[in-house]
Design a protein around this motif. Sequence first.
Motif, PDB file in Angstrom:
ATOM      1  N   ALA A  42       0.827  -1.206   0.000  1.00 54.68           N
ATOM      2  CA  ALA A  42       0.000   0.000   0.000  1.00 54.68           C
ATOM      3  C   ALA A  42       0.865   1.261   0.000  1.00 54.68           C
ATOM      4  CB  ALA A  42      -0.926   0.002   1.218  1.00 54.68           C
ATOM      5  N   ALA A  43       1.904   1.275   0.824  1.00 52.68           N
ATOM      6  CA  ALA A  43       2.791   2.440   0.880  1.00 52.68           C
ATOM      7  C   ALA A  43       3.483   2.665  -0.461  1.00 52.68           C
ATOM      8  CB  ALA A  43       3.820   2.256   1.989  1.00 52.68           C
ATOM      9  N   GLU A  44       3.880   1.585  -1.090  1.00 52.34           N
ATOM     10  CA  GLU A  44       4.524   1.680  -2.399  1.00 52.34           C
ATOM     11  C   GLU A  44       3.569   2.287  -3.439  1.00 52.34           C
ATOM     12  OE1 GLU A  44       5.537  -1.934  -4.974  1.00 52.34           O
ATOM     13  OE2 GLU A  44       7.415  -1.528  -3.919  1.00 52.34           O
ATOM     14  N   MET A  45       2.321   1.834  -3.434  1.00 51.33           N
ATOM     15  CA  MET A  45       1.342   2.324  -4.399  1.00 51.33           C
ATOM     16  C   MET A  45       0.975   3.787  -4.136  1.00 51.33           C
ATOM     17  SD  MET A  45      -1.134  -1.035  -4.716  1.00 51.33           S
ATOM     18  CE  MET A  45      -2.157  -0.349  -6.026  1.00 51.33           C
ATOM     19  N   VAL A  46       0.860   4.155  -2.864  1.00 53.76           N
ATOM     20  CA  VAL A  46       0.572   5.557  -2.545  1.00 53.76           C
ATOM     21  C   VAL A  46       1.740   6.446  -2.948  1.00 53.76           C
ATOM     22  CG1 VAL A  46       0.196   7.185  -0.641  1.00 53.76           C
ATOM     23  CG2 VAL A  46      -1.066   5.026  -0.700  1.00 53.76           C
ATOM     24  N   TYR A  47       2.939   6.016  -2.668  1.00 53.58           N
ATOM     25  CA  TYR A  47       4.115   6.818  -3.016  1.00 53.58           C
ATOM     26  C   TYR A  47       4.221   7.015  -4.528  1.00 53.58           C
ATOM     27  CZ  TYR A  47       8.850   8.643  -2.971  1.00 53.58           C
ATOM     28  OH  TYR A  47       9.958   9.454  -3.140  1.00 53.58           O
ATOM     29  N   GLU A  48       3.900   5.965  -5.283  1.00 49.07           N
ATOM     30  CA  GLU A  48       4.000   6.033  -6.741  1.00 49.07           C
ATOM     31  C   GLU A  48       2.811   6.740  -7.382  1.00 49.07           C
ATOM     32  OE1 GLU A  48       4.463   1.945  -7.752  1.00 49.07           O
ATOM     33  OE2 GLU A  48       6.646   1.943  -7.410  1.00 49.07           O
ATOM     34  N   GLY A  49       1.737   6.962  -6.617  1.00 46.34           N
ATOM     35  CA  GLY A  49       0.586   7.695  -7.135  1.00 46.34           C
ATOM     36  C   GLY A  49      -0.521   6.841  -7.714  1.00 46.34           C
ATOM     37  N   SER A  50      -0.405   5.506  -7.643  1.00 49.19           N
ATOM     38  CA  SER A  50      -1.487   4.666  -8.153  1.00 49.19           C
ATOM     39  C   SER A  50      -2.639   4.582  -7.148  1.00 49.19           C
ATOM     40  CB  SER A  50      -0.974   3.268  -8.500  1.00 49.19           C
ATOM     41  OG  SER A  50      -0.302   2.675  -7.422  1.00 49.19           O
ATOM     42  N   LEU A  51      -2.376   4.939  -5.888  1.00 52.39           N
ATOM     43  CA  LEU A  51      -3.416   5.154  -4.886  1.00 52.39           C
ATOM     44  C   LEU A  51      -3.226   6.549  -4.298  1.00 52.39           C
ATOM     45  CD1 LEU A  51      -3.435   1.832  -2.789  1.00 52.39           C
ATOM     46  CD2 LEU A  51      -5.124   2.538  -4.494  1.00 52.39           C
ATOM     47  N   ASN A  85      11.371  -0.509   2.445  1.00 44.86           N
ATOM     48  CA  ASN A  85      11.125  -0.897   1.056  1.00 44.86           C
ATOM     49  C   ASN A  85      11.141   0.319   0.124  1.00 44.86           C
ATOM     50  OD1 ASN A  85      10.086  -2.831  -1.077  1.00 44.86           O
ATOM     51  ND2 ASN A  85       8.382  -1.388  -1.002  1.00 44.86           N
ATOM     52  N   LEU A  86      10.510   1.404   0.548  1.00 43.89           N
ATOM     53  CA  LEU A  86      10.525   2.627  -0.261  1.00 43.89           C
ATOM     54  C   LEU A  86      11.938   3.136  -0.453  1.00 43.89           C
ATOM     55  CD1 LEU A  86       7.466   4.604   1.168  1.00 43.89           C
ATOM     56  CD2 LEU A  86       7.633   3.474  -1.052  1.00 43.89           C
ATOM     57  N   ARG A  87      12.715   3.108   0.602  1.00 40.96           N
ATOM     58  CA  ARG A  87      14.076   3.634   0.524  1.00 40.96           C
ATOM     59  C   ARG A  87      14.966   2.774  -0.359  1.00 40.96           C
ATOM     60  NH1 ARG A  87      15.211   5.732   6.738  1.00 40.96           N
ATOM     61  NH2 ARG A  87      14.111   7.722   6.494  1.00 40.96           N
ATOM     62  N   GLU A  88      14.722   1.474  -0.345  1.00 41.83           N
ATOM     63  CA  GLU A  88      15.504   0.590  -1.211  1.00 41.83           C
ATOM     64  C   GLU A  88      15.258   0.910  -2.685  1.00 41.83           C
ATOM     65  OE1 GLU A  88      16.245  -4.170  -2.041  1.00 41.83           O
ATOM     66  OE2 GLU A  88      14.353  -3.493  -1.164  1.00 41.83           O
ATOM     67  N   ASN A  89      14.018   1.292  -3.002  1.00 44.29           N
ATOM     68  CA  ASN A  89      13.637   1.485  -4.393  1.00 44.29           C
ATOM     69  C   ASN A  89      13.536   2.943  -4.840  1.00 44.29           C
ATOM     70  OD1 ASN A  89      13.011  -1.406  -5.188  1.00 44.29           O
ATOM     71  ND2 ASN A  89      11.682  -1.198  -3.418  1.00 44.29           N
ATOM     72  N   LYS A  90      13.368   3.863  -3.878  1.00 40.10           N
ATOM     73  CA  LYS A  90      13.110   5.266  -4.228  1.00 40.10           C
ATOM     74  C   LYS A  90      14.130   6.242  -3.657  1.00 40.10           C
ATOM     75  CE  LYS A  90       9.184   3.678  -5.833  1.00 40.10           C
ATOM     76  NZ  LYS A  90       8.961   3.494  -7.290  1.00 40.10           N
ATOM     77  N   GLY A  91      15.053   5.783  -2.832  1.00 37.34           N
ATOM     78  CA  GLY A  91      16.002   6.693  -2.190  1.00 37.34           C
ATOM     79  C   GLY A  91      15.582   7.022  -0.765  1.00 37.34           C
ATOM     80  N   PHE A 162       8.544  19.776   9.319  1.00 33.87           N
ATOM     81  CA  PHE A 162       9.402  18.653   8.941  1.00 33.87           C
ATOM     82  C   PHE A 162       9.379  18.371   7.442  1.00 33.87           C
ATOM     83  CE2 PHE A 162      10.068  13.934   8.719  1.00 33.87           C
ATOM     84  CZ  PHE A 162      11.378  13.913   9.191  1.00 33.87           C
ATOM     85  N   SER A 163       8.246  18.638   6.801  1.00 32.11           N
ATOM     86  CA  SER A 163       8.051  18.449   5.353  1.00 32.11           C
ATOM     87  C   SER A 163       8.357  17.028   4.878  1.00 32.11           C
ATOM     88  CB  SER A 163       8.911  19.447   4.570  1.00 32.11           C
ATOM     89  OG  SER A 163       8.528  20.767   4.846  1.00 32.11           O
ATOM     90  N   PRO A 164       7.588  16.043   5.351  1.00 29.03           N
ATOM     91  CA  PRO A 164       7.812  14.668   4.889  1.00 29.03           C
ATOM     92  C   PRO A 164       7.248  14.440   3.489  1.00 29.03           C
ATOM     93  CG  PRO A 164       5.893  14.733   6.294  1.00 29.03           C
ATOM     94  CD  PRO A 164       6.464  16.126   6.298  1.00 29.03           C
ATOM     95  N   GLU A 165       7.669  13.336   2.896  1.00 26.86           N
ATOM     96  CA  GLU A 165       7.128  12.916   1.604  1.00 26.86           C
ATOM     97  C   GLU A 165       5.928  11.990   1.771  1.00 26.86           C
ATOM     98  OE1 GLU A 165      10.373  11.750  -1.261  1.00 26.86           O
ATOM     99  OE2 GLU A 165      11.566  12.123   0.538  1.00 26.86           O
ATOM    100  N   MET A 166       5.743  11.455   2.967  1.00 24.77           N
ATOM    101  CA  MET A 166       4.626  10.559   3.240  1.00 24.77           C
ATOM    102  C   MET A 166       4.329  10.577   4.731  1.00 24.77           C
ATOM    103  SD  MET A 166       4.195   6.472   2.361  1.00 24.77           S
ATOM    104  CE  MET A 166       3.793   6.795   0.648  1.00 24.77           C
ATOM    105  N   ILE A 167       3.035  10.402   5.075  1.00 23.55           N
ATOM    106  CA  ILE A 167       2.610  10.310   6.466  1.00 23.55           C
ATOM    107  C   ILE A 167       1.992   8.936   6.710  1.00 23.55           C
ATOM    108  CG2 ILE A 167       1.065  11.240   8.245  1.00 23.55           C
ATOM    109  CD1 ILE A 167       1.158  13.913   6.717  1.00 23.55           C
ATOM    110  N   PHE A 168       2.413   8.300   7.802  1.00 20.00           N
ATOM    111  CA  PHE A 168       1.798   7.053   8.266  1.00 20.00           C
ATOM    112  C   PHE A 168       1.038   7.355   9.549  1.00 20.00           C
ATOM    113  CE2 PHE A 168       5.349   5.524   5.738  1.00 20.00           C
ATOM    114  CZ  PHE A 168       4.846   4.401   5.108  1.00 20.00           C
TER     115      PHE A 168
END
Length: 236
Positions: A42-51, A85-91, A162-168
């Motif tokens: 889910a986090a991967e899909m939200v980060y990529e914009g498909s959700l 997982n996001l950091r492994e694939n997205k930085g 803080f300006s995060p790229e994602m919130i959990f």
Amino acid sequence: MDCPVVSKDLILRVHDFELLEDVTADPLCSTAWHSAGGVVKAAEMVYEGSLRNAFCYIGAGGHHAGKRLFWGYCCFNDVVLAIENLRENKGEVRCAILDTDAHHGDGTRELVEGDENILHFCICMKDFESSDGLRIDRNYRGLDKKEYIEIIDEFSVRVDEFSPEMIFWYFGHDTHTGDYADAGLTVDEYMEISKKLKGLAKSVCDEKLVVVLGGGMLPNVAKASTLTVIKELLKP
């Protein structure tokens, strides 16, 4: 969305092998592999914009799972696995974590300690703030509903800075009136918090908000509260 099984390789980048063995042997953790895998996906899909955002209705929790130990029906630390997982694939993805499960997210705190790109804000049973302002605990005991919401507003201010790229958001309905960690909250407060966090995510990180179900034991509260949060997330 179906929940995939979390990979062993990803687990071992976050947890020790001994924890992996213990989780495998524990019948109470039978859903842990798919629960964690669902949050990661889910986090991967939200980060990529498909959700636009996501609500993860998990079977095994995560925030009490640390490097070597787990407890409280938490097996693998789903949110930290998702970030890894996001950091492994997205930085080096920058993330903020709000935990409103009534109990302290000790496993998450252990795993993110020293990470300057993660803000961890926990509303639990104690007060604490690290010198860098990135590890914050706020005690909900003795507060009324208005004061509880004011803590959410404090989190919003911290996130804005803080300006995060994602919130959990670890959402636990154990804080509901009559549930085992009764904080006097109701579904109305959960709706208000959902609106605030959705608006916050829209303003700081392009709506990238992932909600992960936390603790609670009352079936009627579980149904009403989770449906309320999900409906609020689905609104345009």
